[in-house]
Motif scaffolding. Structure first.
Motif, PDB file in Angstrom:
ATOM      1  N   ALA A  42       9.212  25.820 -23.687  1.00 53.20           N
ATOM      2  CA  ALA A  42       8.792  25.559 -25.064  1.00 53.20           C
ATOM      3  C   ALA A  42       9.194  24.142 -25.453  1.00 53.20           C
ATOM      4  N   VAL A  43       8.196  23.292 -25.695  1.00 54.21           N
ATOM      5  CA  VAL A  43       8.444  21.909 -26.091  1.00 54.21           C
ATOM      6  C   VAL A  43       8.206  21.795 -27.596  1.00 54.21           C
ATOM      7  N   ALA A  44       9.251  21.412 -28.342  1.00 55.94           N
ATOM      8  CA  ALA A  44       9.162  21.333 -29.800  1.00 55.94           C
ATOM      9  C   ALA A  44       9.121  19.870 -30.245  1.00 55.94           C
ATOM     10  N   PHE A  45       8.390  19.628 -31.330  1.00 61.41           N
ATOM     11  CA  PHE A  45       8.325  18.284 -31.925  1.00 61.41           C
ATOM     12  C   PHE A  45       8.927  18.333 -33.312  1.00 61.41           C
ATOM     13  N   ASN A  46       9.925  17.454 -33.556  1.00 64.66           N
ATOM     14  CA  ASN A  46      10.577  17.432 -34.859  1.00 64.66           C
ATOM     15  C   ASN A  46      11.285  16.095 -35.036  1.00 64.66           C
ATOM     16  N   ASP A  47      11.185  15.536 -36.246  1.00 63.62           N
ATOM     17  CA  ASP A  47      11.863  14.283 -36.577  1.00 63.62           C
ATOM     18  C   ASP A  47      11.555  13.160 -35.587  1.00 63.62           C
ATOM     19  N   GLY A  48      10.293  13.086 -35.175  1.00 61.65           N
ATOM     20  CA  GLY A  48       9.857  11.982 -34.334  1.00 61.65           C
ATOM     21  C   GLY A  48      10.245  12.070 -32.873  1.00 61.65           C
ATOM     22  N   GLU A  49      10.722  13.219 -32.414  1.00 61.11           N
ATOM     23  CA  GLU A  49      11.051  13.356 -31.006  1.00 61.11           C
ATOM     24  C   GLU A  49      10.672  14.755 -30.502  1.00 61.11           C
ATOM     25  N   VAL A  52      13.126  20.000 -25.437  1.00 62.67           N
ATOM     26  CA  VAL A  52      12.900  21.191 -24.622  1.00 62.67           C
ATOM     27  C   VAL A  52      14.226  21.620 -24.014  1.00 62.67           C
ATOM     28  N   ARG A  53      14.502  22.906 -24.034  1.00 64.11           N
ATOM     29  CA  ARG A  53      15.708  23.447 -23.413  1.00 64.11           C
ATOM     30  C   ARG A  53      15.359  24.029 -22.050  1.00 64.11           C
ATOM     31  N   LEU A  54      16.217  23.731 -21.065  1.00 63.07           N
ATOM     32  CA  LEU A  54      15.917  24.072 -19.683  1.00 63.07           C
ATOM     33  C   LEU A  54      17.100  24.773 -19.032  1.00 63.07           C
ATOM     34  N   LEU A  55      16.778  25.627 -18.066  1.00 63.32           N
ATOM     35  CA  LEU A  55      17.791  26.294 -17.249  1.00 63.32           C
ATOM     36  C   LEU A  55      17.848  25.593 -15.898  1.00 63.32           C
ATOM     37  N   MET A  56      19.057  25.195 -15.481  1.00 66.64           N
ATOM     38  CA  MET A  56      19.224  24.434 -14.250  1.00 66.64           C
ATOM     39  C   MET A  56      20.230  25.131 -13.333  1.00 66.64           C
TER      40      MET A  56
END
Length: 257
Positions: A42-49, A52-56
């Motif tokens: 899930a890629v979110a756009f907020n405040d000009g940026e 995305v949170r990822l599992l590594m």
């Protein structure tokens, strides 16, 4: 496993579609190299940026030294979408997943299931997942073929576990038969990994069904017919059979344990 957040900042005017394409291409490249886990991001756009949170597999999974040629290309192409290189923010350890193996194993195996998101390459000493990016590239610069095989194995596993349609039987055949396409591709990948790492590498052949416990204990290797593959004690409390020439491990039928 560990959770991190990537933040992509714009350095000039861009469009959502251009940024989306560039970011998703990078995420797919990371995934194909085993640097991030899972299928949907899930890629979110907020405040000009964009975030995305990822599992590594490890804290250092996104280090430059692990990048494949595709990852390096995708990072360079962020500039075309007017995006800066991503900034990492470490979130913490995922409490619902396994830790990665950090020691060189004496042997290893391809093993997965539909509930696992981690690497399908496991240490034979402790069954912990081995991050794919720590291996030499298997094909075309990364590990895309291994990830694809894992997705197919998991899809078949989920079908046979659901046991709700006739597709269950076709899926079970792919998981448990040495004549199936899934086995052939996975067994070839196993051989490629063994060649590259110089570590004995086995393929897990799923087993369910069978007539009774006695016949299960006496069943031969389904690939070469040898009866010498029955072990005195199960490996890792799970694998009751191991054929050295065929590089196969298998369990006693789940119906008779």
């Amino acid at each position: 496993m560990f959770v991190t957040e990537l933040r992509f900042e714009c350095f000039a005017d861009t469009t959502i579609s251009a940024a989306e394409k560039a970011i998703n291409q990078l995420l797919e490249a990371y995934r194909a190299n085993g640097q991030i886990l899972g299928r949907e991001f899930a890629v979110a756009f907020n405040d000009g940026e964009f975030r995305v949170r990822l599992l590594m597999p490890e804290k250092s999974s996104l280090a430059h030294k692990y990048h494949s040629p595709w990852v390096k290309k995708a990072l360079a192409e962020l500039t075309d979408a007017k995006l800066l290189a991503p900034r990492e923010k470490f979130i913490g350890q995922d409490i619902n997943s396994e830790v990665s193996n950090t020691d060189t194993p004496s042997w290893q195996l391809l093993y997965t299931s539909f509930v696992h998101m981690c690497s399908p390459l496991r240490s034979g000493d402790n069954l912990l997942p081995i991050p794919l990016y720590r291996l030499p590239a298997t094909f075309n610069g990364d590990h895309k073929r291994i990830i694809r095989w894992q997705s197919e194995w998991q899809a078949c596993d989920e079908l046979q576990m659901a046991a709700a349609t006739k597709a269950e039987f076709a899926a079970l055949e792919e998981l448990s038969s040495p004549d199936s396409d899934l086995f052939r591709r996975g067994w070839d990948l196993r051989g490629r990994i063994e060649y590259l790492t110089k570590i004995p590498t086995y393929y897990y052949l799923y087993r369910v069904g069978g007539q009774d416990l006695a016949s299960e204990m006496a069943r031969p290797c389904p690939r070469c017919g040898s009866h010498d593959w029955k072990l005195d004690e199960p490996l890792l409390d799970m694998f009751h059979f191991r054929c050295e020439p065929c590089r196969i491990v298998s369990n006693l039928s789940w119906d008779h344990q």
